[in-house]
Write a protein that holds these residues in place. Structure first.
Motif, short mmCIF file in Angstrom:
data_model
loop_
_atom_site.label_atom_id
_atom_site.label_comp_id
_atom_site.label_asym_id
_atom_site.label_seq_id
_atom_site.Cartn_x
_atom_site.Cartn_y
_atom_site.Cartn_z
N ALA A 22 50.37 96.13 58.25
CA ALA A 22 51.30 95.97 57.04
C ALA A 22 52.23 94.66 57.23
N VAL A 23 52.90 94.70 58.44
CA VAL A 23 53.90 93.56 58.73
C VAL A 23 53.23 92.31 58.78
N ASN A 24 51.99 92.29 59.20
CA ASN A 24 50.96 91.14 59.72
C ASN A 24 50.76 90.43 58.28
N GLU A 25 50.43 91.66 57.31
CA GLU A 25 50.09 91.04 56.02
C GLU A 25 51.15 90.61 54.93
N LYS A 26 52.31 91.26 55.05
CA LYS A 26 53.35 90.89 53.93
C LYS A 26 54.52 90.10 54.94
N PHE A 27 54.66 90.18 56.27
CA PHE A 27 56.09 89.40 56.74
C PHE A 27 55.24 88.46 57.60
N TRP A 28 54.77 87.54 57.62
CA TRP A 28 54.18 86.86 58.84
C TRP A 28 54.83 85.48 58.93
N ALA A 29 56.04 85.26 58.18
CA ALA A 29 56.88 84.15 58.21
C ALA A 29 57.74 84.21 59.57
N ASN A 30 57.86 82.80 59.95
CA ASN A 30 58.69 82.88 61.08
C ASN A 30 60.27 83.19 60.71
N PRO A 31 60.57 84.04 61.37
CA PRO A 31 62.08 84.81 60.88
C PRO A 31 63.18 83.99 61.25
N ALA A 32 62.90 82.60 61.74
CA ALA A 32 64.11 81.65 62.18
C ALA A 32 63.96 80.75 60.75
N SER A 33 62.95 80.52 60.00
CA SER A 33 62.81 79.54 59.02
C SER A 33 64.05 79.94 57.97
N ILE A 34 64.53 78.94 57.30
CA ILE A 34 65.69 79.04 56.34
C ILE A 34 65.10 79.44 54.95
N HIS A 39 63.93 84.31 55.52
CA HIS A 39 64.89 85.25 55.37
C HIS A 39 64.49 86.72 55.38
N GLN A 40 63.32 86.82 54.35
CA GLN A 40 62.91 88.38 54.39
C GLN A 40 62.51 88.89 55.57
N THR A 41 61.46 88.21 56.36
CA THR A 41 61.02 88.52 57.46
C THR A 41 61.98 88.73 58.40
N ASN A 42 63.22 88.02 58.49
CA ASN A 42 64.22 88.09 59.41
C ASN A 42 65.18 89.46 59.23
N GLU A 43 65.28 89.79 57.91
CA GLU A 43 65.89 90.86 57.66
C GLU A 43 65.13 92.22 58.11
N LEU A 44 63.60 92.10 58.09
CA LEU A 44 62.96 93.21 58.64
C LEU A 44 63.04 93.31 60.21
N LEU A 45 63.17 92.08 60.71
CA LEU A 45 63.51 92.12 62.19
C LEU A 45 64.73 92.84 62.45
N GLN A 46 65.83 92.53 61.72
CA GLN A 46 67.25 92.79 61.98
C GLN A 46 67.21 94.53 61.74
N THR A 47 66.44 94.76 60.66
CA THR A 47 66.44 96.29 60.41
C THR A 47 65.81 97.11 61.73
#
Length: 377
Positions: A22-34, A39-47
């Motif tokens: 699920a994460v690979n399909e929906k949140f595959w952006a670089n979490p450091a990208s602005i 930003h959404q991917t980074n929020e998932l990482l921080q959660t």
């Protein structure tokens, strides 16, 4: 197939695999990208980071996702020793640590640190009096694994911590790779400074794990670059692996007591069965983790027994996956001064909550038949 080698690695939990996809399909952006997707991917990482921090009772910014136990142990040994070397350059490490700690400590010696090894008794338990003699004013770090990966022995962590805290400024690193999910592990339960966890030992994915630090403790980074993981572990953070590590940790923590009880019941039954064979010596002490049983067959090489069981679709290992492909005798067994007639015949059975009573019963039948053939009884 009956798989009793869970201390080497565990089967990925279906919920963890579902999360990974699920994460690979929906949140595959670089979490450091602005951009917003980053930003959404980074929020998932921080959660995920916050979830782990809550379980371990520390700050979220003290959770560093890594590639697994080896990297986490290296980061702890090098990062803590170098960060606090102003306190001293003396390091204590137990004689039965995982190679990722032992080899890192040996490298410290090449970098100007003095390293001494804390001996263990015949059960693999750290000798407290020896620690007391070795601990010095300039001891900067003490590294002790909570549960040994080869024998399952549980170290007297609380007693060790109490003495170290009362008599030095040394930092304490605990390798909890084999204990998390089987025993209580967190900074509230244990006043240590650093904890290592590996995901694939708790039905997570290989190539992932973490180093957790107590609030206000710092480490020097090993990987330099873009400053990810709060500057401690540069490189693009693999968000799916981090999220799955948090998922595996939550699953293990939520079912800790039930799983530990189930595992203890299974391993107690197996020990009762194994002691009925005159040629067998139980290596694991009574004070052992619930998921590991280590034993030896007198004057029989462990590889012979492993191959015989494998032919019957039963998978077990020798002392550890990290040393089983080498011909050298286990450093753990040497430190325990195991008798020569047993030292080559050690077998490790290690279990997970996915194992069943039916598998235990089938193992007994297969093992009895194999022993009759090997011993010629």
């Amino acid at each position: 197939m009956i798989y009793f080698d869970n201390s080497a690695t565990t089967k990925v939990h279906p919920e963890v695999m579902k999360t990974f996809v699920a994460v690979n399909e929906k949140f595959w952006a670089n979490p450091a990208s602005i951009h917003e997707f980053g930003h959404q991917t980074n929020e998932l990482l921080q959660t995920a980071r916050k979830q782990v921090a809550e379980i371990l009772h520390t700050s979220a910014d003290k959770i560093y996702f890594t590639s697994g136990g080896t990297e986490s142990n290296n980061l702890a040994i090098f990062g803590l020793a170098n960060k606090y070397k102003n306190r001293g350059r003396h390091v204590l490490v137990s004689a039965i640590e995982h190679p990722s700690v032992l080899e890192a400590a040996k490298q410290l010696m090449k970098n100007g640190f003095e390293v001494e090894w804390i001996p263990v008794n015949s059960e693999g338990v750290i000798i407290i009096d020896a620690l007391k003699k070795l601990l010095r004013d300039d001891t900067v770090l003490v590294s002790v694994m909570h549960v040994n990966n080869e024998t399952g022995v549980i170290q007297p962590i609380q007693e060790l911590i109490a003495y170290i805290r009362g008599n030095s400024r040394a930092l304490i690193h605990m390798d909890a790779v084999q204990s998390f999910g089987k025993l209580p592990v967190d900074f509230a339960e244990m006043d240590v400074d650093a904890i290592t966890i590996s995901s694939h030992k708790i039905h997570g994915l290989k190539g992932s794990g973490l180093l957790a630090l107590k609030t206000f403790i710092e480490v020097e980074p090993m990987l330099l670059g873009g400053g990810q993981e709060y500057g401690i572990r540069s490189g693009t953070t693999p968000v799916p692996l981090a999220v799955c590590t948090a998922k595996a940790i939550r699953l293990a923590q939520d079912h800790l007591q039930a799983n530990a009880s189930k595992l203890k019941k299974m391993t107690d039954e197996l020990i009762h069965f194994l002691v009925s064979f005159p040629a067998i010596k139980i290596i694991s002490p009574s004070n052992r983790a619930p998921h590991i049983v280590s034993f030896s067959v007198r004057k029989i090489k462990g590889e012979v027994l492993i191959n015989a069981l494998q032919q019957k679709n039963v998978i077990v290992s020798t002392s550890s996956a990290c040393s089983s492909r080498h011909t050298k005798t286990s450093h753990v067994l040497k430190a325990m001064h195991l008798q020569d007639e047993y030292i080559k015949g050690v077998i490790r059975l290690s279990f997970s909550p996915l194992n069943t009573k039916e598998e235990i019963d089938q193992f007994k039948k297969v093992f009895t038949n194999v022993m009759n053939v090997i011993k010629g009884d």
